[in-house]
Scaffold this motif. Structure first.
Motif, short mmCIF file in Angstrom:
data_model
loop_
_atom_site.label_atom_id
_atom_site.label_comp_id
_atom_site.label_asym_id
_atom_site.label_seq_id
_atom_site.Cartn_x
_atom_site.Cartn_y
_atom_site.Cartn_z
N MET A 1 0.84 -1.18 0.00
CA MET A 1 0.00 0.00 0.00
C MET A 1 0.88 1.24 0.00
N LYS A 2 0.38 2.27 -0.66
CA LYS A 2 1.11 3.53 -0.74
C LYS A 2 0.45 4.58 0.14
N ALA A 3 1.25 5.57 0.53
CA ALA A 3 0.75 6.67 1.36
C ALA A 3 0.21 7.77 0.48
N TYR A 4 -0.94 8.32 0.87
CA TYR A 4 -1.58 9.42 0.15
C TYR A 4 -2.04 10.47 1.14
N GLU A 5 -2.31 11.63 0.59
CA GLU A 5 -2.83 12.75 1.36
C GLU A 5 -4.02 13.32 0.59
N LEU A 6 -5.12 13.55 1.27
CA LEU A 6 -6.32 14.11 0.67
C LEU A 6 -6.64 15.41 1.37
N LEU A 7 -6.79 16.47 0.59
CA LEU A 7 -7.22 17.76 1.11
C LEU A 7 -8.51 18.13 0.40
N PHE A 8 -9.54 18.41 1.17
CA PHE A 8 -10.80 18.83 0.55
C PHE A 8 -11.43 19.92 1.39
N PHE A 9 -12.36 20.67 0.75
CA PHE A 9 -13.11 21.63 1.53
C PHE A 9 -14.57 21.60 1.15
N VAL A 10 -15.39 21.95 2.13
CA VAL A 10 -16.84 22.05 1.96
C VAL A 10 -17.24 23.48 2.31
N ALA A 11 -18.46 23.83 1.97
CA ALA A 11 -18.97 25.16 2.31
C ALA A 11 -19.04 25.30 3.82
N PRO A 12 -18.62 26.44 4.37
CA PRO A 12 -18.65 26.62 5.83
C PRO A 12 -20.07 26.69 6.39
N THR A 13 -21.06 26.83 5.53
CA THR A 13 -22.45 26.92 5.99
C THR A 13 -23.09 25.54 6.18
N LEU A 14 -22.38 24.47 5.80
CA LEU A 14 -22.94 23.12 5.96
C LEU A 14 -23.02 22.73 7.42
N ASP A 15 -24.03 21.93 7.76
CA ASP A 15 -24.20 21.49 9.14
C ASP A 15 -23.25 20.32 9.43
N GLU A 16 -23.09 20.03 10.70
CA GLU A 16 -22.16 18.98 11.15
C GLU A 16 -22.55 17.60 10.63
N GLU A 17 -23.83 17.35 10.49
CA GLU A 17 -24.29 16.04 10.02
C GLU A 17 -23.82 15.79 8.59
N THR A 18 -23.90 16.79 7.74
CA THR A 18 -23.45 16.65 6.35
C THR A 18 -21.95 16.44 6.29
N ARG A 19 -21.20 17.16 7.11
CA ARG A 19 -19.74 16.98 7.16
C ARG A 19 -19.39 15.58 7.65
N ALA A 20 -20.11 15.10 8.63
CA ALA A 20 -19.87 13.75 9.14
C ALA A 20 -20.18 12.70 8.07
N ASN A 21 -21.23 12.93 7.27
CA ASN A 21 -21.56 12.01 6.20
C ASN A 21 -20.46 11.96 5.13
N VAL A 22 -19.85 13.10 4.84
CA VAL A 22 -18.74 13.13 3.89
C VAL A 22 -17.58 12.30 4.43
N MET A 23 -17.26 12.47 5.72
CA MET A 23 -16.16 11.71 6.32
C MET A 23 -16.47 10.21 6.32
N LYS A 24 -17.72 9.84 6.62
CA LYS A 24 -18.11 8.43 6.62
C LYS A 24 -17.95 7.84 5.22
N ARG A 25 -18.30 8.62 4.22
CA ARG A 25 -18.19 8.15 2.84
C ARG A 25 -16.72 7.93 2.46
N ILE A 26 -15.86 8.86 2.85
CA ILE A 26 -14.43 8.72 2.56
C ILE A 26 -13.86 7.51 3.30
N GLU A 27 -14.21 7.37 4.59
CA GLU A 27 -13.75 6.23 5.37
C GLU A 27 -14.22 4.91 4.77
#
Length: 97
Positions: A1-27
């Motif tokens: 396996m190789k090492a990677y780095e991911l940098l992303f941004f979302v709109a600051p107006t998004l609620d915590e639930e939506t941000r958590a869903n993005v993280m769950k999807r990435i995980e």
């Protein structure tokens, strides 16, 4: 396996639930590719260099992970179709084993 780095941004107006869903999807994509997430660094709200999609600020997150190179394309595809993610960048980290 190789090492990677991911940098992303979302709109600051998004609620915590939506941000958590993005993280769950990435995980989930990393787990499906039999990878591991090493570190998640939430940078928070930062000013953008130029306006993107009528946004002047973004809420940034940096993720360090290990995964097979074939699975990176799937992660990139998932991030492209996720509406909450405004921009993202995945970079290989050959300096990390």
């Amino acid at each position: 396996m190789k090492a990677y780095e991911l940098l992303f941004f979302v709109a600051p107006t998004l609620d915590e639930e939506t941000r958590a869903n993005v993280m769950k999807r990435i995980e989930g994509v990393v787990a499906e590719g039999k990878g591991t997430i090493d570190n998640v660094d939430v940078w928070g709200k930062r000013k953008l260099a130029y306006e993107i999609n009528n946004l002047t600020d973004g809420d940034y997150t940096l993720i360090d992970f290990h995964i097979d190179p074939q699975s990176v394309a799937e992660l990139d595809r998932v991030l492209r179709i996720t509406d909450a993610v405004e921009r993202h960048m995945i970079v290989a980290r050959p300096d990390r084993a």
